[in-house]
Design a protein around this motif. Structure first.
Motif, PDB file in Angstrom:
ATOM      1  N   ARG B  75       0.861  -1.180   0.000  1.00 54.82           N
ATOM      2  CA  ARG B  75       0.000   0.000   0.000  1.00 54.82           C
ATOM      3  C   ARG B  75       0.900   1.234   0.000  1.00 54.82           C
ATOM      4  NH1 ARG B  75       0.553   0.797   5.416  1.00 54.82           N
ATOM      5  NH2 ARG B  75       0.694  -1.063   6.687  1.00 54.82           N
ATOM      6  N   ASP B  76       0.296   2.404   0.190  1.00 50.44           N
ATOM      7  CA  ASP B  76       1.061   3.647   0.104  1.00 50.44           C
ATOM      8  C   ASP B  76       2.278   3.627   1.045  1.00 50.44           C
ATOM      9  OD1 ASP B  76       1.689   6.190  -0.702  1.00 50.44           O
ATOM     10  OD2 ASP B  76       0.413   7.153   0.798  1.00 50.44           O
ATOM     11  N   GLU B  77       3.404   4.057   0.542  1.00 47.85           N
ATOM     12  CA  GLU B  77       4.681   4.155   1.274  1.00 47.85           C
ATOM     13  C   GLU B  77       5.312   2.784   1.527  1.00 47.85           C
ATOM     14  OE1 GLU B  77       4.380   6.807   4.643  1.00 47.85           O
ATOM     15  OE2 GLU B  77       4.045   8.546   3.355  1.00 47.85           O
ATOM     16  N   GLN B  78       4.877   1.765   0.778  1.00 47.91           N
ATOM     17  CA  GLN B  78       5.527   0.456   0.849  1.00 47.91           C
ATOM     18  C   GLN B  78       6.077   0.103  -0.523  1.00 47.91           C
ATOM     19  OE1 GLN B  78       2.388  -2.083   2.429  1.00 47.91           O
ATOM     20  NE2 GLN B  78       3.222  -1.830   4.497  1.00 47.91           N
ATOM     21  N   ALA B  79       6.932  -0.921  -0.550  1.00 52.68           N
ATOM     22  CA  ALA B  79       7.580  -1.284  -1.807  1.00 52.68           C
ATOM     23  C   ALA B  79       7.825  -2.790  -1.866  1.00 52.68           C
ATOM     24  CB  ALA B  79       8.916  -0.547  -1.944  1.00 52.68           C
ATOM     25  N   ILE B  80       8.026  -3.297  -3.071  1.00 52.10           N
ATOM     26  CA  ILE B  80       8.480  -4.676  -3.246  1.00 52.10           C
ATOM     27  C   ILE B  80       9.737  -4.678  -4.104  1.00 52.10           C
ATOM     28  CG2 ILE B  80       6.276  -5.875  -2.960  1.00 52.10           C
ATOM     29  CD1 ILE B  80       6.063  -5.940  -6.048  1.00 52.10           C
ATOM     30  N   ASN B  81      10.522  -5.740  -3.920  1.00 59.13           N
ATOM     31  CA  ASN B  81      11.697  -5.974  -4.751  1.00 59.13           C
ATOM     32  C   ASN B  81      11.320  -7.137  -5.662  1.00 59.13           C
ATOM     33  OD1 ASN B  81      15.167  -6.962  -4.028  1.00 59.13           O
ATOM     34  ND2 ASN B  81      14.268  -6.030  -5.819  1.00 59.13           N
ATOM     35  N   THR B  82      11.294  -6.897  -6.946  1.00 58.05           N
ATOM     36  CA  THR B  82      10.778  -7.921  -7.849  1.00 58.05           C
ATOM     37  C   THR B  82      11.515  -7.893  -9.185  1.00 58.05           C
ATOM     38  OG1 THR B  82       8.735  -8.777  -8.829  1.00 58.05           O
ATOM     39  CG2 THR B  82       8.939  -6.388  -8.705  1.00 58.05           C
ATOM     40  N   PHE B  83      11.037  -8.720 -10.111  1.00 58.64           N
ATOM     41  CA  PHE B  83      11.655  -8.806 -11.445  1.00 58.64           C
ATOM     42  C   PHE B  83      10.703  -8.321 -12.522  1.00 58.64           C
ATOM     43  CE2 PHE B  83      13.977 -12.722  -9.771  1.00 58.64           C
ATOM     44  CZ  PHE B  83      15.220 -12.112  -9.734  1.00 58.64           C
ATOM     45  N   ILE B  84      11.269  -7.881 -13.630  1.00 61.27           N
ATOM     46  CA  ILE B  84      10.564  -7.921 -14.904  1.00 61.27           C
ATOM     47  C   ILE B  84      11.206  -9.056 -15.684  1.00 61.27           C
ATOM     48  CG2 ILE B  84      10.169  -6.757 -17.102  1.00 61.27           C
ATOM     49  CD1 ILE B  84       9.919  -4.125 -15.606  1.00 61.27           C
ATOM     50  N   LEU B  85      10.400 -10.026 -16.088  1.00 65.22           N
ATOM     51  CA  LEU B  85      10.884 -11.174 -16.854  1.00 65.22           C
ATOM     52  C   LEU B  85      10.567 -10.962 -18.327  1.00 65.22           C
ATOM     53  CD1 LEU B  85       9.455 -13.989 -14.518  1.00 65.22           C
ATOM     54  CD2 LEU B  85      11.740 -12.982 -14.436  1.00 65.22           C
ATOM     55  N   ASP B  86      11.201 -11.772 -19.185  1.00 68.10           N
ATOM     56  CA  ASP B  86      10.781 -11.777 -20.588  1.00 68.10           C
ATOM     57  C   ASP B  86       9.777 -12.911 -20.790  1.00 68.10           C
ATOM     58  OD1 ASP B  86      12.248 -14.112 -20.753  1.00 68.10           O
ATOM     59  OD2 ASP B  86      13.945 -13.199 -21.801  1.00 68.10           O
ATOM     60  N   ASP B  87       9.313 -13.073 -22.006  1.00 73.60           N
ATOM     61  CA  ASP B  87       8.279 -14.080 -22.250  1.00 73.60           C
ATOM     62  C   ASP B  87       8.773 -15.497 -21.990  1.00 73.60           C
ATOM     63  OD1 ASP B  87       6.285 -12.246 -22.909  1.00 73.60           O
ATOM     64  OD2 ASP B  87       7.018 -12.073 -24.963  1.00 73.60           O
TER      65      ASP B  87
END
Lengths: 107, 390
Positions: B75-87
């Motif tokens: 929610r507001d003022e929070q974050a995640i560490n994630t990926f952008i993957l390809d197909d």
């Protein structure tokens, strides 16, 4: 040497499955065991456990593995799945009190 | 006021181009910077961090279908560490996605802001989404180390103490974001270039009293050796598969479709042929092991060295290797690596390799500069023991 490694691998695989399924069942995690990597952090960005979940992990250690963490000062064995398993294996292969404060693999 | 460039030049920084930005590669020597990272804190110009602003009525749906992580969890003022993957389910880049009021801020070290904005725009198909690259107007300063919380408190106020990991708060002139990959307290200050220059110039000499050190991006070499994380430069040529890399925690399988989800599920069902595992040399001291060298168990080659280096914390050569799945478990002894005439005995290991000093520091109880408080748990325990003896 290879024989010993094979034995250690089998022992660890068994402990990893027990820990992962225990975490999934007790903490209602959405993942299946294959989706939880051995190096997954338990807290923070990993499985996102909280302090209540940590208590449940301690209960699991007692009920499933017969390990009491009373008196264990260093809680870094809860850093990730692998460190938790290393902690369990070190306690199930040695019952010496000195091992209570060790955390194999993380120094 | 000096510009960032003038400040770096005055310090004799060796500069490099990262992510399309000219930033310091080296300011202090590596050993000094590493010691500060692990015992005090480092101050780093992190302006190579691309910053892309995504807003609009469809921003959530658009981003959720783009990144592999669980955007609904923040929610507001929070974050995640994630990926952008390809197909194909391969990692294109890792990023922080910050939920900031009516917009999302995307931060990455792996791609320029212009390229990221362009990549996102190419995926749009009629949604109400606005994508703006903020990388040229904003800079980022990193404070990282066991006492970085204390300098952040001194600069931005008491609220810093209560700021949870992966959350951010507005501060004068910008945003303070608590996030990091190296096991220590870590804060990113996202702000205008003048504000960043003011933080880096340290005209008041605040940092010296904490034993802090100005560092360049080369501090990441040892930090990421000891606390591994996704690192395109070091890992990308060996694997981009989140399953092999043991980075599935950056993927949320049970959410709706996202780029690469189907391919990743297929890979998981088939089972990975190899996985990344930490290793530690059995003997203390440095070795000549190099990335790319084979790892053997008995006569069989079972893997390849991916990262390797000497850890002063562990006093041994440590690293990560891609091992055949049957062997890819921690705390297994009996591996050999390197050429036959200079073989090194290894055991696999859980990661991270170090017990980070930040775990011994509690911002509610300790202080580096307040003489009325202990600096860390070790000092606190020692004081208790002394009191018990007397």
């Amino acid at each position: 040497m290879i024989e010993k490694a094979v034995q250690d691998i089998e022992r660890r695989k068994e402990a990893l499955i027990r820990v992962k399924t225990g975490l999934i069942d007790r903490l209602n995690l959405y993942q299946n065991a294959d989706q939880i990597d051995d190096d997954t952090p338990l807290f923070g960005s990993g499985l996102r456990l909280d302090s209540v979940d940590a208590t449940e992990v301690i209960v699991m250690l007692d009920e499933v593995f017969g390990i009491s963490v009373a008196g264990v000062v260093d809680a870094s064995y809860m850093r990730n799945v692998n460190s938790l398993v290393s902690f369990i294996l070190s306690h199930t292969e040695s019952s010496t009190p000195a091992s209570n404060n060790s955390e194999p693999g993380v120094h | 006021m000096k510009t960032l460039e003038e400040i770096h030049a005055a310090r004799g920084a060796q500069m490099t181009v990262r992510n399309g930005k000219v930033v310091p590669l080296s300011v202090s020597d590596r050993a000094t910077a590493h010691e500060a990272l692990r015992r005090n804190f480092v101050v780093v110009d992190y302006s190579h961090l691309a910053i892309v602003d995504v807003s609009g009525d469809d921003a959530f749906d658009f981003l959720s279908a783009t990144v592999s992580g669980d955007l609904a969890a923040i929610r507001d003022e929070q974050a995640i560490n994630t990926f952008i993957l390809d197909d194909a389910g391969q990692v294109v880049l890792d990023l922080y996605v910050m939920c900031d009021d009516e917009r999302y801020l995307l931060l990455t070290e792996c791609m320029s802001g212009a390229d990221l904005a362009g990549r996102l725009a190419s995926r749009m198909s009629g949604q109400s989404v606005e994508i703006v690259d903020r990388s040229d107007e904003l800079s980022t300063v990193l404070f990282e180390g066991p006492y970085s919380w204390e300098i952040a408190k001194e600069l931005f106020g008491m609220d810093v103490i209560g700021l949870p990991f992966m959350e951010h708060m507005p501060v004068s002139g910008g945003i303070l974001f608590r996030a990091g990959n190296h096991g220590e307290f870590s804060y990113l200050v996202i702000c205008g270039k003048d504000a960043a220059a003011a933080l880096l110039e340290d005209t008041a000499g605040l940092y010296a009293k904490y034993g802090a050190v100005f560092a360049g991006l080369d501090f990441q070499d040892l930090a990421r050796l000891e606390n591994p994380c996704w690192d395109e430069i070091r890992l990308g040529v060996y694997s981009r598969c989140p399953i092999e890399l043991q980075l599935q925690w950056m993927v949320r399988y049970d959410k709706d479709e996202f780029i690469g989800k189907a391919a990743l599920e297929d890979k998981l069902a088939a089972g990975p042929r190899r996985r990344m595992v930490g290793f530690v040399a059995d003997l203390e001291g440095e070795t000549n092991l190099q990335p790319g060298q084979p790892i053997r168990m008995g006569d069989a080659q079972v893997g390849t060295v991916v990262t390797v280096g000497y850890s002063s914390e562990r006093k041994r050569t440590i690293g990560q290797a891609l091992l055949a799945t049957d062997y890819a478990y921690a705390d297994i002894a009996g591996f050999k690596a390197g050429p036959p005439d200079a073989e090194v005995s290894l055991s696999t290991s859980a990661i991270p390799f170090v017990r980070n000093f930040s775990f011994l520091v509690n911002p509610l109880e300790h202080s580096y500069v307040n003489a009325g408080r202990h600096k860390n748990v070790l000092e606190q325990l020692e004081a208790v023991q002394v009191a018990q003896r007397t």
